[in-house]
Design a protein around this motif. Structure first.
Motif, mmCIF file in Angstrom:
data_model
loop_
_atom_site.group_PDB
_atom_site.id
_atom_site.type_symbol
_atom_site.label_atom_id
_atom_site.label_comp_id
_atom_site.label_asym_id
_atom_site.label_seq_id
_atom_site.Cartn_x
_atom_site.Cartn_y
_atom_site.Cartn_z
ATOM 1 N N ASP A 1 0.702 -1.035 -0.023
ATOM 2 C CA ASP A 1 -0.109 -0.218 0.030
ATOM 3 C C ASP A 1 0.892 1.015 0.059
ATOM 4 O O ASP A 1 0.686 2.366 -0.515
ATOM 5 C CB ASP A 1 -0.976 0.035 1.240
ATOM 6 N N PRO B 1 -6.992 -0.679 -9.867
ATOM 7 C CA PRO B 1 -7.657 0.215 -8.894
ATOM 8 C C PRO B 1 -7.441 -0.196 -7.266
ATOM 9 O O PRO B 1 -7.760 0.270 -6.416
ATOM 10 C CB PRO B 1 -9.240 0.035 -9.133
ATOM 11 N N ARG B 2 -6.996 -1.794 -7.301
ATOM 12 C CA ARG B 2 -6.573 -2.158 -6.226
ATOM 13 C C ARG B 2 -7.649 -2.470 -4.980
ATOM 14 O O ARG B 2 -7.500 -1.758 -3.815
ATOM 15 C CB ARG B 2 -5.272 -1.529 -5.398
ATOM 16 N N LEU C 1 -10.654 -0.746 -5.229
ATOM 17 C CA LEU C 1 -11.411 0.327 -5.249
ATOM 18 C C LEU C 1 -12.391 0.405 -6.637
ATOM 19 O O LEU C 1 -12.004 -0.293 -7.573
ATOM 20 C CB LEU C 1 -10.544 1.641 -5.094
ATOM 21 N N SER C 2 -13.456 0.967 -6.535
ATOM 22 C CA SER C 2 -14.078 1.504 -7.795
ATOM 23 C C SER C 2 -13.100 2.272 -8.547
ATOM 24 O O SER C 2 -12.251 2.879 -7.845
ATOM 25 C CB SER C 2 -15.498 1.839 -7.768
ATOM 26 N N GLU D 1 -13.757 5.808 -6.871
ATOM 27 C CA GLU D 1 -13.138 5.848 -5.742
ATOM 28 C C GLU D 1 -11.569 6.013 -5.745
ATOM 29 O O GLU D 1 -11.102 6.727 -4.730
ATOM 30 C CB GLU D 1 -13.429 4.558 -4.723
ATOM 31 N N ALA D 2 -10.975 5.265 -6.836
ATOM 32 C CA ALA D 2 -9.657 5.393 -6.912
ATOM 33 C C ALA D 2 -9.193 6.687 -7.405
ATOM 34 O O ALA D 2 -8.309 7.412 -6.935
ATOM 35 C CB ALA D 2 -9.087 4.504 -8.011
ATOM 36 N N THR E 1 -9.570 9.099 -4.439
ATOM 37 C CA THR E 1 -8.280 8.980 -3.412
ATOM 38 C C THR E 1 -7.167 9.545 -3.785
ATOM 39 O O THR E 1 -6.416 10.369 -3.195
ATOM 40 C CB THR E 1 -7.998 7.422 -3.316
#
Length: 273
Positions: free
Chosen positions: A99, A180-181, A183-184, A187-188, A191
């Motif tokens: 992360d 996107p790991r 996330l939508s 959302e990515a 972020t």
């Protein structure tokens, strides 16, 4: 992306300082961000390598040496140095390392925009493209459908943004399309925009208004929010014909609703009570 605790928090803070001290122009920083994203993807796909690079039985120098042997032929020296620093640090969870590398990729991209004098544009472009995709079902499907090759989806994003957005914006949008790991897509992008705002230690407010705000109105609103919250506030303005008079401001979990509709609803509740 930055929700880490314990020893991971201090490790991430140290890596942020390294990003802040990076030399180089915008294009070099964009390339470095791409390298960090590539390492993130590599570690996402290889659990055994993740464990080896966070194994407390290995010394920090041994972990850094392993990184150097793996990456020196594939990434720049700056990339090797950053990843070596990351694996030499201590992490509360194995996942925190990966992360952190993704976060460093985003932060390096933010630095690139800062060097180019386009950090405001980056935040605005990420927000607006996220809202565009959110409101277009067909486009959202084309960008996120995993049955379509990721390279084709990334190419679609680049084609849509080419000549309309900064290169760093395009690269971050491609990253949100490809990895996107969890996330939508929207959302990515949101972020990434928050990372940019946090870099400048300012808050982000979404403002809904029936008509577009002029520069003077935006400045007054930003100043009022700064007085209220004690931080600079970046405004993402959305024109919503459903807003009747005034503005509605969403900042984190707080909502400041100064619309006529909200005042009418409150009056009705009082009358009903």
């Amino acid at each position: 992306m930055t929700d880490v605790r314990g020893v991971s928090r201090s490790s991430l803070a140290s890596l942020r300082e390294q990003i802040a001290a990076l030399p180089g122009g915008s294009s070099d920083l964009i390339a470095l961000g791409g390298e960090l994203f590539a390492v993130t993807s590599l570690l996402d796909g290889q659990p055994s390598l993740r464990r080896a690079l966070t194994d407390p039985a290995r010394t920090p120098d041994e972990r850094a040496g392993l990184v150097a042997s793996l990456l020196r032929q594939h990434v720049s020296q700056a990339g090797v140095d950053l990843v070596s620093s990351a694996v030499s640090a201590q992490w509360s969870r194995v996942r925190d390392l990966v992360d952190a590398l993704e976060y460093l990729g985003v932060l390096t991209s933010v630095r690139a925009a800062e060097e180019a004098g386009s950090l405001d544009d980056l935040e605005d472009q990420l927000f607006r493209f996220a809202r565009l995709v959110q409101g277009d079902v067909a486009l959202a499907r084309a960008l996120t459908d995993r049955t379509i090759a990721s390279s084709r989806r990334a190419e679609l994003a680049r084609t849509l943004l080419q000549g309309k957005a900064a290169e760093v914006t395009v690269r971050l949008v491609e990253q949100a399309v490809v990895a996107p790991r969890g996330l939508s897509f929207t959302e990515a992008l949101d972020t990434y925009a928050k990372v940019a705002a946090e870099w400048r230690r300012r808050l982000v407010a979404t403002v809904y208004t029936a008509v577009a705000l002029g520069d003077a109105e935006r400045a007054r609103l930003a100043q009022a929010l700064r007085r209220q919250y004690g931080h600079d506030v970046h405004l993402n303005i959305l024109v919503d014909p459903g807003v009747i008079g005034g503005v509605r401001v969403e900042l984190g979990d707080e909502v400041v609703d100064g619309t006529i509709a909200s005042r009418l609803d409150e009056a009705r509740r009082r009358l009903a009570g």
